[in-house]
Design an enzyme around this catalytic site. Structure first.
Site, mmCIF file in Angstrom:
data_model
loop_
_atom_site.group_PDB
_atom_site.id
_atom_site.type_symbol
_atom_site.label_atom_id
_atom_site.label_comp_id
_atom_site.label_asym_id
_atom_site.label_seq_id
_atom_site.Cartn_x
_atom_site.Cartn_y
_atom_site.Cartn_z
ATOM 1 N N GLU A 308 0.830 -1.207 0.000
ATOM 2 C CA GLU A 308 0.000 0.000 0.000
ATOM 3 C C GLU A 308 0.864 1.258 0.000
ATOM 4 O OE1 GLU A 308 -3.842 -1.921 0.121
ATOM 5 O OE2 GLU A 308 -3.101 0.044 -0.456
ATOM 6 N N ASP A 533 -4.923 -9.579 -8.133
ATOM 7 C CA ASP A 533 -5.206 -8.778 -9.317
ATOM 8 C C ASP A 533 -4.014 -8.065 -9.947
ATOM 9 O OD1 ASP A 533 -5.015 -7.216 -7.069
ATOM 10 O OD2 ASP A 533 -6.946 -6.235 -7.275
ATOM 11 N N GLU A 654 -20.048 -5.329 -4.434
ATOM 12 C CA GLU A 654 -18.677 -5.829 -4.314
ATOM 13 C C GLU A 654 -18.517 -7.248 -4.858
ATOM 14 O OE1 GLU A 654 -15.355 -4.897 -2.483
ATOM 15 O OE2 GLU A 654 -16.171 -3.313 -3.724
ATOM 16 N N GLU A 768 -12.292 0.093 -10.390
ATOM 17 C CA GLU A 768 -11.901 -0.898 -11.400
ATOM 18 C C GLU A 768 -12.829 -0.929 -12.616
ATOM 19 O OE1 GLU A 768 -9.897 -1.725 -7.702
ATOM 20 O OE2 GLU A 768 -12.040 -1.538 -8.149
ATOM 21 N N THR A 854 -1.302 0.644 -10.575
ATOM 22 C CA THR A 854 -2.585 0.128 -10.093
ATOM 23 C C THR A 854 -3.345 1.144 -9.261
ATOM 24 O OG1 THR A 854 -3.618 -1.835 -9.088
ATOM 25 C CG2 THR A 854 -1.732 -0.867 -7.931
#
Length: 864
Positions: A308, A533, A654, A768, A854
């Protein structure tokens, strides 16, 4: 008359008395309540810049350490008052780096607190009320003395002076603990360092379509939509500025802030390039001033979440540096400062990083290793950021760090239980030798339609062995020796004597130099959603960032996509036979004994996180010339658009479950098959209720166990049981029919046609889906993608807006969802950026000029 004169005299005396009082009181300070002292100056920014550590610097640390070995007694405890070598070097460095005119901040820490870290547990979150002023940095800082004439409070060697009043106690604030450079435990010889590809970038295929000229009406409509997105961004940004500036996240309902990512200002740094792209240059300058005050060498948390931190902070700094034309050197300087701290996480025997890095000096000097349960996305999604930093600084150590991860992933790709894909969690410790994989599902085990409501289970005892993957031609391998000698490591004499004597005992296997491995549990999960991902997303993007000069990423991507196309991609059964696709998740277990065989379980679902895959397949199609993948990218992206269209709010949940069609066969809607998937145990349910049914009782759903059968209600009293013996037989009672059960489920769970369950109903401002819509528009030029994206924006903007900013919502299937008082930094960094770019001029952040990480931070591609 006499009385009137007497009153006059009394009045004069009273006036004189008042004047006397005013005279005496005027010579003293006015009452405290009238004092308005000026606000204290903001704390001086700590411009500490972590030094670079080539071999000479690391040797300097070691030499200093060796010359001060007498600072330690036989028990390993440090003699009081004599700092260790790294601390001496750090003090010298700080004295050299700090400007002479800048006063040193006084220490307010008690001696008994000096050995304690003010950090929180790794899972804790600083959750505070509304911010009282701008300029917060999200970290503990020393407060200056209340009286400007007051110097730092003296401290003794054991105790502080007793405080005599409450005001002094308020000043006693612990000083923050700072990261310090430490000697590397497993240094790499300069000759063994993997350098950036030296060749000129190749001429790669063009990604963006050639767009037609737009009419005046179309342009006016586009600009109106662009302004609407910008207004939403400014509303949320202003809410963050007012209530949480410098902290990680704003609370969009109550105000105030949350520090979820070390308190360095995640939203601030994450949003930098969005401010520039939207033309908010004044706001960008304000944000830069706050970035200057970030001190990455200290934190409230005792550990740093490496993934992160890399994608949000390091990516945010580098993206802003690139998009602003390299005009703000502080951005690169801060990126180097942060990266040099993070490099300590890679100092392990096999160079696989520990993903939650304990940065404090008490931990940083200790030996560490990679994680036994490393998340695939966290391990494999560091390449873009460290590669771009290496390109900008010309320092190969950053590229070396991620190149070794790439080598390990490539070696392990064919040795997993699902060749071509990596498990979502794997053993990166290096302490176990890779074992032969269990099976090769690419042979004789096709994905088939299931009669079960949620997936297909394949039992097999087949077993094959996979040789360890050889590195692709041209890749530079890391040599993982069994001991600490050889070309990969410095010699034993260079490392052992310099290590701290009070270090904890080494692990059971002190070498830990192996590569990646399956989990110890033997159960592995594969998929493109949560936990995996961005590892796949980064393969074609890293290839572009390196100018096509490392074929590893092309071959790894091709193998992964072949496996995904063959086994994960499925078409769901939907009304109107809409031609869309989703990606399944696979769980594979090992054989325990003859009664517990190895299993392969496919879960057919749609998740918001996997919506990135449409854009990824589309980019891979154009970049690598993969025929058919542009259409697959369209189908995957349109599947997410469909999911947005099916709910009350117009927003995708979700996660939800679907009914798959059989591969390579017509996929037509069947009410019977859909109802069967919703009620797979219809034949068994009446039987389980036959003894319980009552003529006057109303049927209700009881929680099911693993078998899926309705469980008996054991709450009946003995008197009620006697009455039931007199009731009619079960054949005459009101047991719900198959159709009644399914209708009740659809109504109570608010299921759109084709959906057989919603695992998570939230929307947390994720990007996304709009990311892939944006990519599909840029790659195809089809204006229908802009129309789809506009509908998505309208729904999201309407249901997430709060008085202060925007908030996540709890249930997208109801007309009035409840806000959740959370606004993650990616709302400003990604979601609104992608909406904005969708309606921008197509040369703004061109995909032929930039690679987006990302977190949607734009990194400049090499110039051809």
């Amino acid at each position: 008359m006499f009385r009137a004169r007497r009153y006059r005299i009394s009045l004069v005396i009273a006036v004189v008395f008042v004047l006397v009082i005013l005279h005496f009181t005027g010579s003293h300070d006015p009452p405290t309540i009238l004092q308005v002292p000026p606000p204290p100056p903001p704390p001086a920014a700590d411009h500490y810049s972590s030094p670079q550590f080539p071999k000479q610097a690391n040797d300097q640390l070691k030499n200093e350490y060796n010359s001060n070995n007498n600072n330690y007694d036989n028990g390993g405890a440090r003699n009081p008052g004599i700092p260790a070598a790294p601390e001496l070097l750090e003090q010298q460095h700080q004295e050299q780096q700090r400007p002479q005119a800048q006063p040193q901040r006084p220490s307010q820490q008690r001696p008994e607190q000096q050995q304690q870290s003010p950090s929180q547990d790794s899972s804790s979150v600083s959750d505070n009320g509304p911010a009282s002023s701008a300029g917060h940095t999200g970290i503990d800082i020393d407060r200056p003395p209340k009286n400007s004439n007051e110097g730092p409070r003296p401290q003794s060697g054991a105790q502080t002076q007793a405080h005599h009043n409450e005001e002094e106690a308020e000043d006693d604030v612990p000083s923050p603990v700072h990261w310090k450079p430490m000697p590397e435990q497993y240094p790499i010889n300069p000759e063994a360092q993997i350098p950036l590809p030296p060749r000129q970038p190749k001429l790669l295929p063009r990604l963006q379509a050639k767009f037609k000229d737009e009419s005046s009406a179309d342009k006016m409509q586009r600009l109106q939509r662009l302004d609407a997105v910008k207004a939403t961004f400014q509303h949320a940004w202003n809410g963050y500025k007012v209530s949480a500036m410098g902290h990680d996240e704003v609370k969009p309902l109550r105000g105030g802030f949350k520090d979820t990512f070390n308190g360095w200002g995640a939203t601030l740094v994450d949003t930098l390039d969005t401010l520039w792209i939207m033309g908010l240059k004044e706001e960008f300058s304000i944000a830069i001033d706050h970035v200057k005050r970030i001190d990455f060498t200290t934190s409230k948390r005792k550990d740093i979440p490496v993934f992160e931190t890399v994608i949000r902070y390091l990516g945010g700094l580098l993206g802003a540096y690139d998009i602003s034309g390299h005009k703000y050197n502080v951005l690169l300087e801060k990126a180097v400062e942060l990266a040099d701290i993070l490099m300590g996480a890679f100092d392990t025997p096999n160079r696989m990083p520990t993903l939650f890095y304990k940065w404090t000096p008490d931990y940083a000097y200790q030996s560490r290793r990679g994680d036994y349960k490393a998340v695939l996305a966290e391990l494999g999604s560091l390449s873009l950021e460290f590669t771009r930093l290496a390109q900008l600084t010309k320092d190969n150590k950053y590229y070396d760090a991620i190149a070794r991860i790439t080598n390990a992933l490539e070696q392990f790709q064919d040795a997993t239980k699902f060749p071509g894909l990596w498990p979502l969690q794997l053993d990166a410790s290096g302490c176990r030798k890779p074992a032969p994989s269990g099976r090769d599902i690419s042979k004789g085990q096709p994905v088939k339609a299931s009669t079960l409501p949620y997936g297909i289970e394949l039992n097999s005892t087949a077993s094959i062995s996979h040789a360890r993957r050889q590195l692709h031609e041209g890749a530079q391998a890391a040599t993982y020796d069994d001991d600490s000698t050889g070309s990969f490591y410095a010699t034993e004499s260079d490392t052992t004597s310099e290590r701290y004597r009070d270090r904890p005992p080494p692990p059971t296997n002190p070498a830990c130099t192996e590569g990646l491995n399956n989990q110890v549990s033997g159960t592995d999960k594969f998929g493109f959603g949560a936990l995996g991902d961005s590892t796949y997303e980064y393969l074609p993007k890293e290839y572009m960032l390196l100018g096509g000069n490392n074929e590893q990423y092309r071959t790894m991507y091709a193998k992964a996509m072949d496996a995904a196309r063959e086994h994960l991609v499925f078409q769901p059964m939907l009304k109107n036979n809409r031609d869309v696709r989703f990606l399944a998740t696979v769980t594979m277990t090992k054989k325990v004994d003859e009664s517990h065989l190895a299993r392969t379980i496919f879960a057919y679902e749609g998740t918001h996180l996997t919506c990135f895959a449409g854009g990824m397949f589309a980019i891979g199609s154009k970049l690598f010339g993969i025929e058919g993948d542009l259409e697959l990218g369209r189908q995957l992206t349109d599947g997410c658009v469909w999911a947005y269209e099916t709910t009350k709010t117009g927003i995708m949940p979700e996660a939800f479950k679907l009914v798959p069609c059989q591969k390579d066969k017509p996929c037509e809607w069947s009410e019977t098959a859909y109802y069967r998937a919703l009620d797979p145990y219809a034949d068994e349910r009446p039987k389980s209720h036959r003894k319980r049914a009552s003529k006057n009782s109303s049927w209700h759903v009881i929680a099911t166990g693993e078998s899926g059968k309705q469980e008996d209600d054991e709450s009946d009293t003995s008197e009620e049981i006697e009455k039931k013996d007199l009731e009619p037989a079960a054949e005459e009672v009101n047991t719900p029919s198959h159709e009644e059960y399914v209708t009740a489920r659809i109504r109570s769970e608010r299921l759109p046609p084709g959906v057989i369950g919603i695992s998570s109903r939230q929307y947390i401002l994720r990007p996304e889906a709009i990311e892939s819509v944006f990519i599909m528009f840029r790659l195809t030029g089809d204006p229908s993608w802009r129309e789809k994206g506009w509908k998505m924006y309208q729904a999201v903007a309407e249901y997430t807006k709060t008085e202060l900013a925007n908030s996540a919502i709890d249930d997208v299937t109801v007309e009035s969802p409840r806000p959740l008082d959370s606004m993650e930094s990616f709302w400003l960094a990604e979601t609104l950026k992608y909406f904005y770019l969708l309606f921008s001029d197509t040369d703004v952040v061109s995909l032929d000029e930039y690679v987006l990480n990302t977190e949607a931070h734009p990194f400049k591609r090499p110039v051809y």
